[in-house]
Scaffold this active site. Structure first.
Site, mmCIF file in Angstrom:
data_model
loop_
_atom_site.group_PDB
_atom_site.id
_atom_site.type_symbol
_atom_site.label_atom_id
_atom_site.label_comp_id
_atom_site.label_asym_id
_atom_site.label_seq_id
_atom_site.Cartn_x
_atom_site.Cartn_y
_atom_site.Cartn_z
ATOM 1 N N GLY A 72 -2.704 -24.302 -1.567
ATOM 2 C CA GLY A 72 -2.711 -23.575 -0.300
ATOM 3 C C GLY A 72 -1.325 -23.616 0.336
ATOM 4 O O GLY A 72 -0.852 -22.628 0.903
ATOM 5 N N THR A 73 -0.689 -24.758 0.209
ATOM 6 C CA THR A 73 0.671 -24.927 0.731
ATOM 7 C C THR A 73 1.616 -23.893 0.120
ATOM 8 O O THR A 73 2.405 -23.257 0.823
ATOM 9 C CB THR A 73 1.184 -26.353 0.403
ATOM 10 O OG1 THR A 73 0.335 -27.286 1.053
ATOM 11 C CG2 THR A 73 2.619 -26.545 0.841
ATOM 12 N N ASN A 152 -7.277 -26.785 11.145
ATOM 13 C CA ASN A 152 -7.763 -27.855 10.275
ATOM 14 C C ASN A 152 -8.129 -29.136 11.008
ATOM 15 O O ASN A 152 -8.896 -29.938 10.496
ATOM 16 C CB ASN A 152 -6.758 -28.164 9.166
ATOM 17 C CG ASN A 152 -5.351 -28.286 9.666
ATOM 18 O OD1 ASN A 152 -4.784 -27.334 10.209
ATOM 19 N ND2 ASN A 152 -4.776 -29.455 9.521
ATOM 20 N N GLN A 180 -9.011 -23.377 5.712
ATOM 21 C CA GLN A 180 -10.202 -24.036 6.287
ATOM 22 C C GLN A 180 -11.351 -23.057 6.504
ATOM 23 O O GLN A 180 -12.499 -23.460 6.617
ATOM 24 C CB GLN A 180 -9.861 -24.682 7.634
ATOM 25 C CG GLN A 180 -8.985 -25.907 7.542
ATOM 26 C CD GLN A 180 -9.664 -27.104 6.918
ATOM 27 O OE1 GLN A 180 -10.891 -27.237 6.972
ATOM 28 N NE2 GLN A 180 -8.887 -27.982 6.324
ATOM 29 N N SER A 200 -7.253 -22.067 -0.716
ATOM 30 C CA SER A 200 -7.086 -23.232 -1.589
ATOM 31 C C SER A 200 -8.439 -23.636 -2.152
ATOM 32 O O SER A 200 -9.452 -23.563 -1.455
ATOM 33 C CB SER A 200 -6.480 -24.392 -0.795
ATOM 34 O OG SER A 200 -6.315 -25.508 -1.634
ATOM 35 N N ALA A 201 -8.454 -24.089 -3.420
ATOM 36 C CA ALA A 201 -9.728 -24.409 -4.075
ATOM 37 C C ALA A 201 -10.323 -25.743 -3.629
ATOM 38 O O ALA A 201 -11.537 -25.877 -3.502
ATOM 39 C CB ALA A 201 -9.544 -24.418 -5.596
ATOM 40 N N THR A 238 3.084 -20.410 -16.729
ATOM 41 C CA THR A 238 1.786 -20.339 -17.395
ATOM 42 C C THR A 238 0.699 -20.824 -16.454
ATOM 43 O O THR A 238 0.839 -21.856 -15.793
ATOM 44 C CB THR A 238 1.811 -21.176 -18.697
ATOM 45 O OG1 THR A 238 2.834 -20.639 -19.529
ATOM 46 C CG2 THR A 238 0.479 -21.112 -19.424
ATOM 47 N N CYS A 326 -3.378 -34.975 9.042
ATOM 48 C CA CYS A 326 -2.568 -34.824 7.835
ATOM 49 C C CYS A 326 -1.366 -35.729 7.873
ATOM 50 O O CYS A 326 -0.627 -35.876 6.926
ATOM 51 C CB CYS A 326 -2.137 -33.383 7.658
ATOM 52 S SG CYS A 326 -3.496 -32.356 7.170
HETATM 53 C C1 LIG Z 1 -5.439 -28.128 3.296
HETATM 54 C C2 LIG Z 1 -4.742 -27.063 4.039
HETATM 55 C C3 LIG Z 1 -3.577 -26.456 3.544
HETATM 56 C C4 LIG Z 1 -2.902 -26.923 2.299
HETATM 57 O O1 LIG Z 1 -3.618 -26.625 1.137
HETATM 58 P P1 LIG Z 1 -3.275 -27.467 -0.190
HETATM 59 O O2 LIG Z 1 -3.997 -26.772 -1.277
HETATM 60 O O3 LIG Z 1 -3.756 -28.863 0.057
HETATM 61 O O4 LIG Z 1 -1.779 -27.414 -0.349
HETATM 62 C C5 LIG Z 1 -3.012 -25.439 4.262
HETATM 63 N N1 LIG Z 1 -3.553 -25.018 5.413
HETATM 64 C C6 LIG Z 1 -4.670 -25.559 5.924
HETATM 65 C C7 LIG Z 1 -5.235 -25.023 7.198
HETATM 66 C C8 LIG Z 1 -5.301 -26.595 5.261
HETATM 67 O O5 LIG Z 1 -6.390 -27.158 5.793
#
Ligand SMILES: *Cc1c(COP(=O)(O)O)cnc(C)c1O
Length: 390
Positions: A72-73, A152, A180, A200-201, A238, A326
């Protein structure tokens, strides 16, 4: 394993059994490189397409609009830095809120060093961004607006549709961090009118280290990783095949079980809040309870340190997050709680409880029991205990 009560689903979630089972064959039998043209390469390519279809279906997108990332980052970094790189000759101004995830805030800090100008909008006491503030912050050189869908730490749901309307009127790109929100509130990218959206998964019972960026058809941003032709040349390297297959399966389950999932989270959260209210005096709720992620609760326990509560709960096998969420390695008070005007001493006594599919009523009963004892113990030794008569 000892009994464990996990109340930190907003930090990460366990991988569901069905998700894990979907992943394994792509590590062992179907390991072909998706770029290879022979059969086991092509079956890998098909697995990626299937995962894109499943994720696209969850958010109302088309598979071609889903681009896999390493997290997600990374999706946040790509959306923000990629937009800046492709539009910086047109303008350098970006609008955001002051309580975004650090993946957004620190990407913007990095761009400020490159010459970007960033407006950080205030957030109301309820934890909501005001669309009027967005409108008023727009300038001739504004190229991007980025506001998260669900916060979050306090779980508040932002007025994304209203903000995107404003962005569209001024022909400014709009990005939202939906990490989130995914699987927890209804998302339709076309109805919401977003151009870029991060996912993000591992927050939806998928594996860690795999994310995705939705890029609306027709929107062009700079490529993020340079190399092979993967992800339509946008993100070379990849593919994380097993991670992708897992993300797809997690998205499929999230779509199928959406109603019962949301209902369960809300039930657990509300039951927890009711029990806490019955037993523990002197606490405040951080953020609006109406516009909120169904599984999020953020409580400030007055006169004591959240860190102390966290450690006492951890001793009993219960996991939660503190007001520094965090940031728990550092003692800086949460920027989210600061942004909504929670006083510093109350931030230090704040705890995020987040509930998930595996949370049970028994978990909640036991957690409240332990929490009650922990809060009582800490308040006994706190300096205000005498004057409060504990
Ligand atoms: C967890 C989170 C991220 C980061 O996602 P990752 O896959 O852990 O890098 C970004 N934004 C929010 C709002 C999150 O809760």
């Amino acid at each position: 394993m000892e009994r464990n009560i996990y109340l930190d689903y907003s930090a990460t979630t366990p991988v569901k059994r069905e998700v894990f089972e979907e992943m394994v064959p792509y590590l062992t039998d179907y390991y072909g490189n998706p770029s290879s043209i022979y059969k086991i390469g092509q079956s890998s390519k098909e697995a990626i397409l299937l995962a894109k279809e499943r994720i696209a279906s969850l958010v109302g997108a088309t598979p071609e609009e889903i681009y896999f990332t390493g997290s997600g980052t990374e999706a946040d970094n790509w959306a923000i830095i990629g937009t800046y790189d492709s539009l910086k000759t047109k303008g350098n101004h970006i609008i955001t809120s002051s309580f975004e995830h650090h993946a957004v805030l620190h990407s913007l800090k990095y761009l400020e060093e490159q010459g970007a100008e960033v407006t950080y909008l205030p957030v109301s006491k309820d934890g909501l961004v005001n669309p009027e503030d967005v409108k008023n912050a727009i300038k001739d050189n504004t190229i991007l607006i980025t506001v998260m869908m669900v916060n979050n730490e306090i779980g508040t749901i932002q007025p994304i549709k209203e903000i995107s309307k404003i962005a569209k009127e001024k022909k400014i790109l709009f990005h939202t961090d939906a990490v989130q929100a995914l699987g927890n509130i209804k998302i339709d990218v076309n109805d919401l009118g977003v151009d870029l959206m991060s996912m993000s998964a591992h927050k939806i019972y998928g594996p860690k280290g795999i994310g995705a960026l939705y890029i609306k058809k027709g929107v062009k941003i700079e490529n993020f990783l340079h190399g092979g032709g993967q992800e339509n040349t946008g993100r070379a390297g990849t593919e994380n095949l097993a991670g992708i297959a897992g993300f797809g399966k997690a998205a499929l389950i999230a779509e199928k079980n959406f109603d019962s999932h949301v209902l369960h989270l809300r039930e657990m959260r509300d039951y927890f809040l009711k029990k806490v209210s019955e037993r523990i005096p002197d606490f405040n709720i951080n953020g609006s309870m109406e516009k909120r992620h169904p599984g999020n609760l953020n409580l400030a326990f007055n006169y004591i340190e959240g860190e102390g509560i966290l450690l006492l709960l951890d001793k009993e096998g219960i996991q939660v997050s503190t007001g520094s969420a965090c940031n728990s390695q550092s003692l800086t008070p949460s920027h989210v709680l600061s942004a909504i005007g929670v006083p510093v001493e109350r931030i230090h006594g704040s705890i995020r409880f987040s509930f998930g599919d595996f949370t049970t009523k028994e978990d909640v009963d036991q957690a409240v029991e332990v929490l009650d004892k922990a809060v009582g113990k800490l308040r006994k030794i706190s300096s205000v205990s005498k004057e409060k008569g504990w």
